[in-house]
Design a protein around this motif. Structure first.
Motif, PDB file in Angstrom:
ATOM      1  N   TYR A 255     -14.190  -0.928   6.375  1.00 36.17           N
ATOM      2  CA  TYR A 255     -14.613  -0.497   5.039  1.00 36.17           C
ATOM      3  C   TYR A 255     -14.555   1.028   4.920  1.00 36.17           C
ATOM      4  CZ  TYR A 255     -16.249  -5.295   5.048  1.00 36.17           C
ATOM      5  OH  TYR A 255     -16.306  -6.669   5.153  1.00 36.17           O
ATOM      6  N   ALA A 256     -14.965   1.698   5.988  1.00 36.10           N
ATOM      7  CA  ALA A 256     -14.879   3.160   5.998  1.00 36.10           C
ATOM      8  C   ALA A 256     -13.427   3.614   5.959  1.00 36.10           C
ATOM      9  CB  ALA A 256     -15.582   3.714   7.236  1.00 36.10           C
ATOM     10  N   ALA A 257     -12.548   2.869   6.632  1.00 33.90           N
ATOM     11  CA  ALA A 257     -11.120   3.194   6.590  1.00 33.90           C
ATOM     12  C   ALA A 257     -10.599   3.104   5.162  1.00 33.90           C
ATOM     13  CB  ALA A 257     -10.341   2.260   7.511  1.00 33.90           C
ATOM     14  N   LEU A 258     -10.971   2.043   4.449  1.00 30.05           N
ATOM     15  CA  LEU A 258     -10.576   1.916   3.046  1.00 30.05           C
ATOM     16  C   LEU A 258     -11.094   3.087   2.225  1.00 30.05           C
ATOM     17  CD1 LEU A 258     -11.198  -1.897   2.427  1.00 30.05           C
ATOM     18  CD2 LEU A 258      -8.989  -0.720   2.384  1.00 30.05           C
ATOM     19  N   GLN A 259     -12.355   3.415   2.417  1.00 31.41           N
ATOM     20  CA  GLN A 259     -12.987   4.490   1.645  1.00 31.41           C
ATOM     21  C   GLN A 259     -12.258   5.808   1.862  1.00 31.41           C
ATOM     22  OE1 GLN A 259     -15.892   4.137  -0.400  1.00 31.41           O
ATOM     23  NE2 GLN A 259     -15.312   6.191  -1.064  1.00 31.41           N
ATOM     24  N   ARG A 260     -12.053   6.165   3.111  1.00 34.86           N
ATOM     25  CA  ARG A 260     -11.427   7.448   3.424  1.00 34.86           C
ATOM     26  C   ARG A 260      -9.964   7.487   3.007  1.00 34.86           C
ATOM     27  NH1 ARG A 260     -11.801  12.964   4.224  1.00 34.86           N
ATOM     28  NH2 ARG A 260     -10.046  13.612   5.505  1.00 34.86           N
ATOM     29  N   LEU A 261      -9.250   6.404   3.189  1.00 37.14           N
ATOM     30  CA  LEU A 261      -7.836   6.380   2.803  1.00 37.14           C
ATOM     31  C   LEU A 261      -7.668   6.494   1.293  1.00 37.14           C
ATOM     32  CD1 LEU A 261      -6.573   3.709   5.332  1.00 37.14           C
ATOM     33  CD2 LEU A 261      -5.722   6.063   5.165  1.00 37.14           C
ATOM     34  N   MET A 262      -8.583   5.915   0.529  1.00 34.82           N
ATOM     35  CA  MET A 262      -8.518   6.092  -0.925  1.00 34.82           C
ATOM     36  C   MET A 262      -8.768   7.551  -1.290  1.00 34.82           C
ATOM     37  SD  MET A 262     -10.137   2.658  -2.683  1.00 34.82           S
ATOM     38  CE  MET A 262     -11.762   2.793  -1.934  1.00 34.82           C
ATOM     39  N   VAL A 286       2.454   5.866   3.665  1.00 37.38           N
ATOM     40  CA  VAL A 286       1.661   5.508   4.847  1.00 37.38           C
ATOM     41  C   VAL A 286       0.222   5.204   4.447  1.00 37.38           C
ATOM     42  CG1 VAL A 286       0.727   6.349   7.031  1.00 37.38           C
ATOM     43  CG2 VAL A 286       3.093   6.830   6.428  1.00 37.38           C
ATOM     44  N   ALA A 287      -0.346   6.048   3.585  1.00 35.21           N
ATOM     45  CA  ALA A 287      -1.729   5.839   3.162  1.00 35.21           C
ATOM     46  C   ALA A 287      -1.874   4.507   2.429  1.00 35.21           C
ATOM     47  CB  ALA A 287      -2.178   6.992   2.271  1.00 35.21           C
ATOM     48  N   VAL A 288      -0.949   4.209   1.536  1.00 39.01           N
ATOM     49  CA  VAL A 288      -1.000   2.951   0.780  1.00 39.01           C
ATOM     50  C   VAL A 288      -0.828   1.756   1.713  1.00 39.01           C
ATOM     51  CG1 VAL A 288       0.200   1.575  -0.966  1.00 39.01           C
ATOM     52  CG2 VAL A 288      -0.293   3.994  -1.401  1.00 39.01           C
ATOM     53  N   GLU A 289       0.085   1.874   2.657  1.00 39.36           N
ATOM     54  CA  GLU A 289       0.305   0.794   3.628  1.00 39.36           C
ATOM     55  C   GLU A 289      -0.960   0.532   4.449  1.00 39.36           C
ATOM     56  OE1 GLU A 289       2.935   0.120   7.674  1.00 39.36           O
ATOM     57  OE2 GLU A 289       3.760   1.374   6.079  1.00 39.36           O
ATOM     58  N   ARG A 290      -1.657   1.599   4.819  1.00 40.66           N
ATOM     59  CA  ARG A 290      -2.874   1.424   5.624  1.00 40.66           C
ATOM     60  C   ARG A 290      -4.018   0.863   4.790  1.00 40.66           C
ATOM     61  NH1 ARG A 290      -2.987   6.529   9.902  1.00 40.66           N
ATOM     62  NH2 ARG A 290      -0.901   6.144  10.737  1.00 40.66           N
ATOM     63  N   ILE A 291      -4.081   1.232   3.529  1.00 41.86           N
ATOM     64  CA  ILE A 291      -5.083   0.619   2.647  1.00 41.86           C
ATOM     65  C   ILE A 291      -4.845  -0.886   2.583  1.00 41.86           C
ATOM     66  CG2 ILE A 291      -5.870   0.414   0.252  1.00 41.86           C
ATOM     67  CD1 ILE A 291      -5.348   3.433  -0.033  1.00 41.86           C
ATOM     68  N   ARG A 292      -3.580  -1.255   2.427  1.00 39.65           N
ATOM     69  CA  ARG A 292      -3.261  -2.696   2.345  1.00 39.65           C
ATOM     70  C   ARG A 292      -3.610  -3.412   3.640  1.00 39.65           C
ATOM     71  NH1 ARG A 292      -3.467  -7.064   1.047  1.00 39.65           N
ATOM     72  NH2 ARG A 292      -2.184  -8.248  -0.417  1.00 39.65           N
ATOM     73  N   PHE A 293      -3.366  -2.762   4.770  1.00 38.65           N
ATOM     74  CA  PHE A 293      -3.699  -3.357   6.067  1.00 38.65           C
ATOM     75  C   PHE A 293      -5.194  -3.645   6.166  1.00 38.65           C
ATOM     76  CE2 PHE A 293      -5.373  -2.713  10.359  1.00 38.65           C
ATOM     77  CZ  PHE A 293      -4.662  -3.664  11.074  1.00 38.65           C
ATOM     78  N   TRP A 294      -6.016  -2.690   5.784  1.00 41.29           N
ATOM     79  CA  TRP A 294      -7.465  -2.872   5.910  1.00 41.29           C
ATOM     80  C   TRP A 294      -8.006  -3.820   4.845  1.00 41.29           C
ATOM     81  CZ3 TRP A 294      -9.414  -2.333  10.323  1.00 41.29           C
ATOM     82  CH2 TRP A 294      -8.938  -1.378  11.212  1.00 41.29           C
ATOM     83  N   LEU A 295      -7.344  -3.911   3.710  1.00 35.08           N
ATOM     84  CA  LEU A 295      -7.720  -4.938   2.734  1.00 35.08           C
ATOM     85  C   LEU A 295      -7.498  -6.324   3.314  1.00 35.08           C
ATOM     86  CD1 LEU A 295      -6.315  -3.354  -0.543  1.00 35.08           C
ATOM     87  CD2 LEU A 295      -8.729  -3.817  -0.045  1.00 35.08           C
ATOM     88  N   ASP A 296      -6.386  -6.507   4.005  1.00 36.62           N
ATOM     89  CA  ASP A 296      -6.128  -7.791   4.659  1.00 36.62           C
ATOM     90  C   ASP A 296      -7.172  -8.079   5.738  1.00 36.62           C
ATOM     91  OD1 ASP A 296      -3.929  -8.334   3.110  1.00 36.62           O
ATOM     92  OD2 ASP A 296      -2.469  -7.593   4.571  1.00 36.62           O
ATOM     93  N   GLU A 297      -7.571  -7.047   6.470  1.00 36.99           N
ATOM     94  CA  GLU A 297      -8.550  -7.236   7.543  1.00 36.99           C
ATOM     95  C   GLU A 297      -9.908  -7.673   6.997  1.00 36.99           C
ATOM     96  OE1 GLU A 297      -8.297  -6.809  11.144  1.00 36.99           O
ATOM     97  OE2 GLU A 297      -6.260  -7.226  10.427  1.00 36.99           O
ATOM     98  N   THR A 298     -10.316  -7.099   5.877  1.00 37.96           N
ATOM     99  CA  THR A 298     -11.614  -7.473   5.308  1.00 37.96           C
ATOM    100  C   THR A 298     -11.534  -8.795   4.558  1.00 37.96           C
ATOM    101  OG1 THR A 298     -11.242  -6.272   3.226  1.00 37.96           O
ATOM    102  CG2 THR A 298     -12.258  -5.042   5.048  1.00 37.96           C
ATOM    103  N   GLY A 299     -10.414  -9.027   3.857  1.00 37.18           N
ATOM    104  CA  GLY A 299     -10.243 -10.262   3.096  1.00 37.18           C
ATOM    105  C   GLY A 299     -11.215 -10.431   1.952  1.00 37.18           C
TER     106      GLY A 299
END
Length: 320
Positions: A255-262, A286-299
């Motif tokens: 969740y922190a990864a999502l917050q910071r990447l945004m 890269v930033a958008v790709e990582r946001i998508r990765f962490w969105l998948d992780e949280t679901g």
């Protein structure tokens, strides 16, 4: 250098007899590198005397508590200038991209764990980093990345704001400490084989995990996932947190990864479109790709996932 040296530096600088290179700066401050026979020095010019004195106290306090920051050679409040050690230009970002050597990250996470344990740091902001600041970052992301750069309607916020609150709630429930607030690879320098940390002006009480993801999810550097795992473990081993608090750091990390990447994505958009620094656009994919990765992780955030998928298509117009 002594105080006499500092006064001489100012006299030579004002006489125009020194070689000077303008470095980066903000709206109310500027950094200049000056060259002397004995080496180079950084001059920090600050428009507001109060801010300069506060930063002077902050750097002194951090140094007294064994945090590696640039040495202070002198300050002149009347001229609103401070002379600092020149730690060079070799940032952690440049180091990794030129050597593929990630070993300095272990020192960086150890230093971060020590920063988080600091108390009573003179000169730091007394306003803590809170839930409302996380929400403000999400709105910043909406304004500058989604609306301004990707050309979504401002109404997009209505579609995803509840999910912003969900992300911020998780982060706000994590262990607190003294945070740097921008602990990323370009604010960590390698000088004479040792790390020097810069840019503490936003430091305050806040969420430890925010700093950790700022370093490890930094779009400037692609850290292998196995290396991230080792660095998280090294950080937790260096930390004085309890077992339960360490577990909470692990749970909140996505969740922190999502917050910071945004926040980073919004900053790249703002700097590119409003300040003309177009080179920041190259970090968006890269930033958008990582946001998508962490969105998948949280679901947990399907609305934001759909918006990010559309954003990934829309940024292609910039031919990044």
């Amino acid at each position: 250098m002594s105080a006499i040296d500092f006064n001489k530096i100012l006299m030579l600088f004002e006489s125009g007899r020194l070689e000077v290179v303008d470095l980066w700066g903000g709206s109310d401050r500027a950094f200049r590198r000056i060259f002397l026979p004995e080496g180079s020095v950084i001059l920090l010019f600050q428009r507001q005397t109060v801010k300069l004195l506060r930063y002077f106290e902050l750097l002194k306090s951090l140094s007294e508590q064994s945090i590696p920051v640039p040495k202070i050679f002198g300050i002149d409040a009347a001229r609103r200038v401070m002379a600092l050690e020149d730690a060079g230009d070799m940032s952690l970002y440049l180091w990794v991209n030129s050597t593929s050597d990630f070993s300095p990250y272990f020192e960086a996470v150890d230093i971060l764990a020590r920063i988080h344990e600091l108390t009573a740091v003179r000169g730091a902001s007394t306003r803590p980093f809170e839930f409302v600041d996380l929400i403000n970052e999400s709105h910043y992301f909406t304004r500058h990345f989604l609306v301004r750069l990707c050309e979504f309607s401002p109404d997009v916020l209505d579609y995803i704001e509840d999910e912003f609150y969900g992300i911020a709630t998780e982060v706000a429930g994590s262990p607190r400490g003294f945070m740097h607030r921008d602990y990323q690879s370009q604010n960590i320098l390698i000088a004479r084989g040792k790390i020097v940390v810069i840019d503490f002006q936003s430091a305050r009480d806040g969420f430890r995990v925010y700093d950790l993801v700022s370093l490890l999810e930094d779009p400037y550097v692609s850290i292998p996932e196995r290396m991230k795992f080792l660095l998280i473990r090294a950080y937790l081993d260096s930390s004085a947190l309890t077992k339960d608090e360490k577990q909470r750091i692990i749970e909140v990390y996505p969740y922190a990864a999502l917050q910071r990447l945004m926040q980073a994505t919004a900053a790249y958009s703002y700097l590119s479109l409003e300040k003309g620094k177009r080179w920041f656009l190259k970090f968006l994919p890269v930033a958008v790709e990582r946001i998508r990765f962490w969105l998948d992780e949280t679901g947990r955030f399907p609305g934001l996932a759909r918006v990010i998928d559309e954003s990934a298509e829309r940024i292609k117009k910039f031919r990044l």
